[in-house]
Design an enzyme around this catalytic site. Structure first.
Site, PDB file in Angstrom:
ATOM      1  N   GLU A 118     -17.526   3.814  23.243  1.00 15.03           N
ATOM      2  CA  GLU A 118     -18.268   3.235  22.110  1.00 15.03           C
ATOM      3  C   GLU A 118     -17.679   3.761  20.814  1.00 15.03           C
ATOM      4  O   GLU A 118     -17.372   4.954  20.705  1.00 15.03           O
ATOM      5  CB  GLU A 118     -19.728   3.648  22.189  1.00 15.03           C
ATOM      6  CG  GLU A 118     -20.591   2.618  22.863  1.00 15.03           C
ATOM      7  CD  GLU A 118     -22.066   2.961  22.724  1.00 15.03           C
ATOM      8  OE1 GLU A 118     -22.862   2.024  22.799  1.00 15.03           O
ATOM      9  OE2 GLU A 118     -22.410   4.155  22.539  1.00 15.03           O
ATOM     10  N   LYS A 124     -13.877   1.916   4.998  1.00 15.70           N
ATOM     11  CA  LYS A 124     -13.147   3.050   4.436  1.00 15.70           C
ATOM     12  C   LYS A 124     -13.157   2.848   2.927  1.00 15.70           C
ATOM     13  O   LYS A 124     -12.533   1.933   2.405  1.00 15.70           O
ATOM     14  CB  LYS A 124     -11.725   3.119   4.946  1.00 15.70           C
ATOM     15  CG  LYS A 124     -10.962   4.261   4.288  1.00 15.70           C
ATOM     16  CD  LYS A 124      -9.700   4.594   5.035  1.00 15.70           C
ATOM     17  CE  LYS A 124      -9.061   5.870   4.531  1.00 15.70           C
ATOM     18  NZ  LYS A 124      -8.796   5.926   3.110  1.00 15.70           N
ATOM     19  N   ASP A 126     -12.548   3.772  -1.010  1.00 15.21           N
ATOM     20  CA  ASP A 126     -11.483   4.384  -1.767  1.00 15.21           C
ATOM     21  C   ASP A 126     -12.062   5.192  -2.929  1.00 15.21           C
ATOM     22  O   ASP A 126     -12.303   4.661  -4.005  1.00 15.21           O
ATOM     23  CB  ASP A 126     -10.571   3.268  -2.287  1.00 15.21           C
ATOM     24  CG  ASP A 126      -9.143   3.730  -2.313  1.00 15.21           C
ATOM     25  OD1 ASP A 126      -8.894   4.867  -1.900  1.00 15.21           O
ATOM     26  OD2 ASP A 126      -8.290   2.942  -2.757  1.00 15.21           O
ATOM     27  N   TYR A 234     -20.828  10.044   5.157  1.00 15.10           N
ATOM     28  CA  TYR A 234     -20.306   9.515   6.433  1.00 15.10           C
ATOM     29  C   TYR A 234     -19.917  10.579   7.445  1.00 15.10           C
ATOM     30  O   TYR A 234     -19.456  10.265   8.532  1.00 15.10           O
ATOM     31  CB  TYR A 234     -19.121   8.590   6.195  1.00 15.10           C
ATOM     32  CG  TYR A 234     -18.029   9.153   5.315  1.00 15.10           C
ATOM     33  CD1 TYR A 234     -17.317  10.280   5.696  1.00 15.10           C
ATOM     34  CD2 TYR A 234     -17.712   8.542   4.089  1.00 15.10           C
ATOM     35  CE1 TYR A 234     -16.328  10.802   4.885  1.00 15.10           C
ATOM     36  CE2 TYR A 234     -16.719   9.051   3.275  1.00 15.10           C
ATOM     37  CZ  TYR A 234     -16.042  10.180   3.681  1.00 15.10           C
ATOM     38  OH  TYR A 234     -15.067  10.691   2.882  1.00 15.10           O
ATOM     39  N   LYS A 326      -6.465   0.108   8.553  1.00 14.94           N
ATOM     40  CA  LYS A 326      -6.302  -0.453   7.226  1.00 14.94           C
ATOM     41  C   LYS A 326      -6.286  -1.974   7.252  1.00 14.94           C
ATOM     42  O   LYS A 326      -5.897  -2.576   8.242  1.00 14.94           O
ATOM     43  CB  LYS A 326      -4.982   0.043   6.611  1.00 14.94           C
ATOM     44  CG  LYS A 326      -4.923   1.521   6.375  1.00 14.94           C
ATOM     45  CD  LYS A 326      -6.028   1.960   5.469  1.00 14.94           C
ATOM     46  CE  LYS A 326      -5.759   3.113   4.575  1.00 14.94           C
ATOM     47  NZ  LYS A 326      -4.683   3.171   3.703  1.00 14.94           N
ATOM     48  N   CYS A 420      26.373  10.238  -8.561  1.00 14.68           N
ATOM     49  CA  CYS A 420      24.985  10.552  -8.923  1.00 14.68           C
ATOM     50  C   CYS A 420      24.746  10.205 -10.390  1.00 14.68           C
ATOM     51  O   CYS A 420      25.467  10.692 -11.263  1.00 14.68           O
ATOM     52  CB  CYS A 420      24.686  12.020  -8.673  1.00 14.68           C
ATOM     53  SG  CYS A 420      23.098  12.542  -9.334  1.00 14.68           S
ATOM     54  N   CYS A 423      23.907  13.847 -12.243  1.00 18.80           N
ATOM     55  CA  CYS A 423      24.860  14.948 -12.424  1.00 18.80           C
ATOM     56  C   CYS A 423      26.311  14.498 -12.252  1.00 18.80           C
ATOM     57  O   CYS A 423      27.223  15.277 -12.486  1.00 18.80           O
ATOM     58  CB  CYS A 423      24.551  16.086 -11.469  1.00 18.80           C
ATOM     59  SG  CYS A 423      24.954  15.731  -9.759  1.00 18.80           S
ATOM     60  N   CYS A 438      23.182  12.812  -2.963  1.00 20.50           N
ATOM     61  CA  CYS A 438      23.953  13.402  -4.044  1.00 20.50           C
ATOM     62  C   CYS A 438      24.463  14.744  -3.542  1.00 20.50           C
ATOM     63  O   CYS A 438      23.700  15.537  -3.001  1.00 20.50           O
ATOM     64  CB  CYS A 438      23.053  13.605  -5.262  1.00 20.50           C
ATOM     65  SG  CYS A 438      23.704  14.818  -6.417  1.00 20.50           S
ATOM     66  N   CYS A 444      22.665  19.751  -9.533  1.00 21.06           N
ATOM     67  CA  CYS A 444      22.100  18.479 -10.021  1.00 21.06           C
ATOM     68  C   CYS A 444      20.703  18.728 -10.585  1.00 21.06           C
ATOM     69  O   CYS A 444      19.809  19.209  -9.901  1.00 21.06           O
ATOM     70  CB  CYS A 444      22.029  17.476  -8.880  1.00 21.06           C
ATOM     71  SG  CYS A 444      21.235  15.944  -9.332  1.00 21.06           S
TER      72      CYS A 444
HETATM   73  S1  IVH Z   1     -14.571  10.129   8.144  1.00 20.96           S
HETATM   74  C1  IVH Z   1     -12.587  14.174   9.803  1.00 20.96           C
HETATM   75  N1  IVH Z   1     -15.387   7.886   7.121  1.00 20.96           N
HETATM   76  O1  IVH Z   1     -10.729   8.633   3.967  1.00 20.96           O
HETATM   77  C2  IVH Z   1     -12.466  13.052   8.853  1.00 20.96           C
HETATM   78  N2  IVH Z   1     -13.697   9.080   5.944  1.00 20.96           N
HETATM   79  O2  IVH Z   1      -7.920   9.065   4.837  1.00 20.96           O
HETATM   80  C3  IVH Z   1     -13.762  12.520   8.447  1.00 20.96           C
HETATM   81  N3  IVH Z   1     -13.001   8.009   3.859  1.00 20.96           N
HETATM   82  O3  IVH Z   1     -10.519  12.073   3.580  1.00 20.96           O
HETATM   83  C4  IVH Z   1     -13.615  11.405   7.531  1.00 20.96           C
HETATM   84  N4  IVH Z   1     -14.345   6.301   3.973  1.00 20.96           N
HETATM   85  O4  IVH Z   1     -12.146  10.783   2.079  1.00 20.96           O
HETATM   86  C5  IVH Z   1     -14.549   8.922   6.976  1.00 20.96           C
HETATM   87  N5  IVH Z   1     -16.245   5.895   6.348  1.00 20.96           N
HETATM   88  C6  IVH Z   1     -15.419   6.930   6.192  1.00 20.96           C
HETATM   89  C7  IVH Z   1     -14.554   7.052   5.075  1.00 20.96           C
HETATM   90  C8  IVH Z   1     -13.689   8.132   4.997  1.00 20.96           C
HETATM   91  C9  IVH Z   1     -13.415   6.896   3.265  1.00 20.96           C
HETATM   92  C10 IVH Z   1     -11.930   8.871   3.307  1.00 20.96           C
HETATM   93  C11 IVH Z   1     -12.167  10.332   3.402  1.00 20.96           C
HETATM   94  C12 IVH Z   1     -10.975  10.876   4.127  1.00 20.96           C
HETATM   95  C13 IVH Z   1      -9.987   9.795   3.953  1.00 20.96           C
HETATM   96  C14 IVH Z   1      -9.004   9.815   5.082  1.00 20.96           C
END
Ligand code: IVH
Length: 703
Positions: A118, A124, A126, A234, A326, A420, A423, A438, A444
């Site tokens: 599961e 994710k 930003d 999270y 991603k 280069c 340099c 280089c 350099c």
């Molecule tokens: S879990 C042990 N959940 O993405 C790691 N991270 O590239 C626990 N992030 O450093 C992270 N959304 O800052 C988790 N739903 C989400 C997230 C998340 C964004 C960020 C977090 C992490 C980075 C990793």
């Protein structure tokens, strides 16, 4: 004040600036204040009053530019109770399959294809991650991720964020609870903030993530309070009692305790090798992406069972139980204005395209990497071409293809330089390699500067105030050539005329802050030290492996010098480290073969004037694990029966042992199972301790 002339005001401001800077130094730098806080405040008030009356006389290094009573040098650094790692990225379903295969491989029960996994999927976001520590329900500490091991103390700042409770409601939280999540800014707030910034002549932020980071890292919490920051929870760090049995349940708890969760989320079950549920979850969030109102760049997938998360643990970079899947990179088309060749710290020549600026996925892009000469020729990329570029996450934008029918008639292939551009040394290419280098070495400027920049960067010596601009400045003035010069800068400055504090744009405070930052950086852990040297292929994770293996700076350097001989025992020992291969080992010893590098190293830690050395390298602190195998080297061979081979290795590491891939005299234990072959034989010949799986488990107290 009514009678104060402009001339008097100006001279008093100068005097006040000097006095305040001096008292700051006494207070912050030496912990030896000479005046009371009230007297100090009076000086500052006088300064502000004169500035308000004569704003055109405000000095560039006025004390009022530094905030409140905080030193401008930055935030206090504090070690995380549990490190904050980042996540592995997946860009394709294929990568996700490999991730899940890794989990199936690790957890023995999952070798049965009928047992399902599961996963929780959530956006994710930003922004920037933060850890909030609650003790008995009270918010006591807020830390940024920092380098993952140490974060910056932003407690006062996080307290101004409305989504972050100061006190948890009375409902079953553990006494110690570290809530981790993301501080971010909504798209609307980001646009509004930039409009405001424009009005007041402030700096525009490139994207919501930068805006959030810039807003949180304000030295004045009042400034943070005026920024529209939000927080999603999270994950968690240290907890005094477990908070749940599954990720899904933990989410519910976090919500009960008053935190916002990142939605939309989903719980999916992956059965055998059917990935439809997984893909659907990713797709659902992808479709909603543009209507969420904040920037999301993928879906984080986490194993739901927390006992499995615990067993899976972490590798040197990231958890084995979570991954960031991603979204496909965003693309746009623009024109290449010109192409330049940049020289990196190891001399690599990288062609870079300067583009007509364009927004891709909310970020303004004006450069793209063309990787190397072959890649550029293969795609036939030229100046003035119209190109499709793409940007995925934090990765440097790249050119996908050229729109050939928009190529100007007089276009010519780009003549890749033979020398280069910095340099003038020859650009050379190793046989069968795509990269051009280089040959100027530290002669350099570009290489020397890039190495210095790497040396002081955040995960290395972390010297705030020595950014690109200042490295360039000091380099050009002949003050900085090698890392050694950084640590003798202050001493040399004392005898130089004019001293740094009298340079244009500098003052007592800024010079003092810089020297102070350098001074604070003098003591460094072995892993960071190794990373700072900038050896080819030795990133942070490898540096940590090396530090863990060699423990002290002395031992490491001696061993590496000995390992220059390919037939030495030292070389064998280097290669026995799990994760170090032939080519990496070759790069490491090549670094030690260079006399210039040897010189820098010995100058850095040779004691000076019978006293201190320029830098002190702290021994690696092995995880202080009270276990009989702590610090011992173990090799597994043959099949294991109670856990998978991967879990056995990870488990041994967690007990403080070093797992090696080959047997040598230095091996302490060889754990054998059915099918063990040559390694067991070798171990017998060397007279090593050989254990069965059961005996090993007994030893580490797991049976
Ligand atoms: S879990 C042990 N959940 O993405 C790691 N991270 O590239 C626990 N992030 O450093 C992270 N959304 O800052 C988790 N739903 C989400 C997230 C998340 C964004 C960020 C977090 C992490 C980075 C990793």
């Amino acid at each position: 004040m009514g009678q104060l002339t402009e001339e008097q005001a100006s001279s008093e401001l100068n005097e006040l600036a000097e006095m305040i800077a001096r008292h700051d130094r006494l207070y912050y730098g030496k912990d030896q204040p000479e005046i009371t806080d009230a007297e100090y405040d009076a000086l500052r008030r006088r300064n502000n009053a004169i500035e308000a009356r004569f704003p055109h006389l405000i000095l560039p290094d006025s004390p009022s530019h530094r905030v409140g009573t905080e030193p401008a040098a930055g935030f206090r650094k504090i070690r995380h109770a549990i490190p904050m790692t980042s996540l592995e990225n997946a860009l394709t379903l294929d990568h996700m399959r490999k991730f899940l295969d890794g989990i199936r491989n690790f957890i023995l029960e999952l070798h049965n294809p009928n047992v399902s996994i599961e996963l929780v999927g959530e956006p994710k976001i930003d922004g920037l991650s933060c850890s909030l520590r609650y003790e008995k329900g009270l918010l006591v500490l807020g830390l940024t991720r920092g380098n993952g091991i140490e974060g910056e103390d932003v407690t006062a700042n996080v307290k101004t964020i409305k989504d972050i409770p100061h006190q948890l409601p009375s409902k079953g939280w553990p006494d110690v609870l570290e809530v981790r999540g993301e501080v971010y800014m909504s798209d609307k707030d980001f646009i509004r903030l930039n409009e405001q910034q424009e009005l007041v002549g402030g700096k525009r932020f490139a994207n919501p993530r930068n805006a959030a980071a810039g807003s949180l890292r304000q030295l004045d919490p009042d400034a943070t309070a005026h920024r529209p920051l939000r927080f999603f929870a999270y994950a968690w760090g240290e907890v005094s009692t477990p908070i749940a049995q599954t990720q899904w349940e933990a989410r519910r708890k976090l919500k009960e305790w008053g935190f916002k969760l990142n939605e939309p989320s989903g719980l999916v079950e992956v059965i055998d090798s059917d990935y439809t549920t997984l893909s659907r979850c990713h797709e659902t969030i992808h479709v909603q992406r543009s209507s969420l109102g904040f920037s999301v760049d993928g879906v984080v997938m986490k194993v739901n069972r927390l006992d499995w998360q615990d067993r899976l643990g972490f590798d040197s970079r990231s958890p084995r139980w979570a991954i960031a899947w991603k979204f496909p990179p965003e693309q746009a088309s623009t024109v290449i204005r010109n192409i330049v060749v940049q020289i990196g710290r190891l001399g690599r020549a990288t062609p870079v395209a300067n583009l007509a600026p364009i927004t891709v996925g909310g970020v303004l892009v004006s450069r793209a990497t063309l990787h190397n000469r072959d890649e550029m020729e293969r795609k036939d990329i030229r100046e003035d071409d119209t190109v499709i570029i793409q940007r995925a996450g934090d990765v440097i934008p790249q050119v996908v293809e050229v729109v050939k029918d928009r190529r100007p008639v007089h276009s010519r292939p780009y003549p890749f330089p033979t020398h280069c551009p910095v340099c003038g040394s020859t650009l050379a290419r190793e046989e069968d390699a795509a990269e051009t280098y280089c040959t100027g070495g530290l002669f350099c400027q570009a290489q020397a500067r890039e190495r210095l920049l790497h040396f002081v960067s955040r995960n290395a010596f972390d010297i705030e105030g020595l950014g690109e601009k200042n490295i360039r400045l000091f380099y050009e003035k002949g003050l900085l050539r090698t890392p050694v010069d950084i640590f003798t800068l202050e001493e040399r400055d004392r005898h130089s005329d004019p001293p740094l504090s009298a340079w244009k744009g500098w003052g007592d405070t800024s010079a003092h802050n810089l020297f102070d930052a350098i001074h604070r950086a003098r003591t460094i852990s072995l892993d960071r030290f190794i990373y700072a040297l900038g050896i080819r292929q030795v990133g942070e994770a490898t540096a940590r492996l090396l530090a863990r293996h060699y423990l002290t700076r002395k031992n490491w350097c001696r061993s590496m010098e000995a390992a220059v001989d390919p037939d030495s025992e030292a070389r064998e020992s280097l290669l026995s480290i799990n994760g170090i291969g032939e080519s990496m080992a070759e790069d490491i010893v090549s670094f030690f073969r260079e006399p210039q590098n040897q010189e820098v190293l010995s100058k850095l830690y040779r004691p000076r004037n019978d006293s201190e050395s320029l830098v002190t390298v702290r021994d690696f602190e092995p995880l202080n694990i009270a276990s009989p195998v702590s610090g011992k080297t173990v090799v597994f061979t043959g099949k294991m029966e109670t856990m998978s081979r991967s879990e056995a290795k990870a488990h041994a590491e967690r007990s403080g042992a070093n797992v090696a891939s080959s047997v040598s005299k230095k091996t302490d234990y060889v754990v054998t199972g059915p099918g063990a072959g040559s390694k067991e034989k070798e171990a017998r010949e060397l007279g090593l301790t050989i254990l069965s799986e059961r005996e090993w488990l007994n030893l580490i107290g797991k049976a």
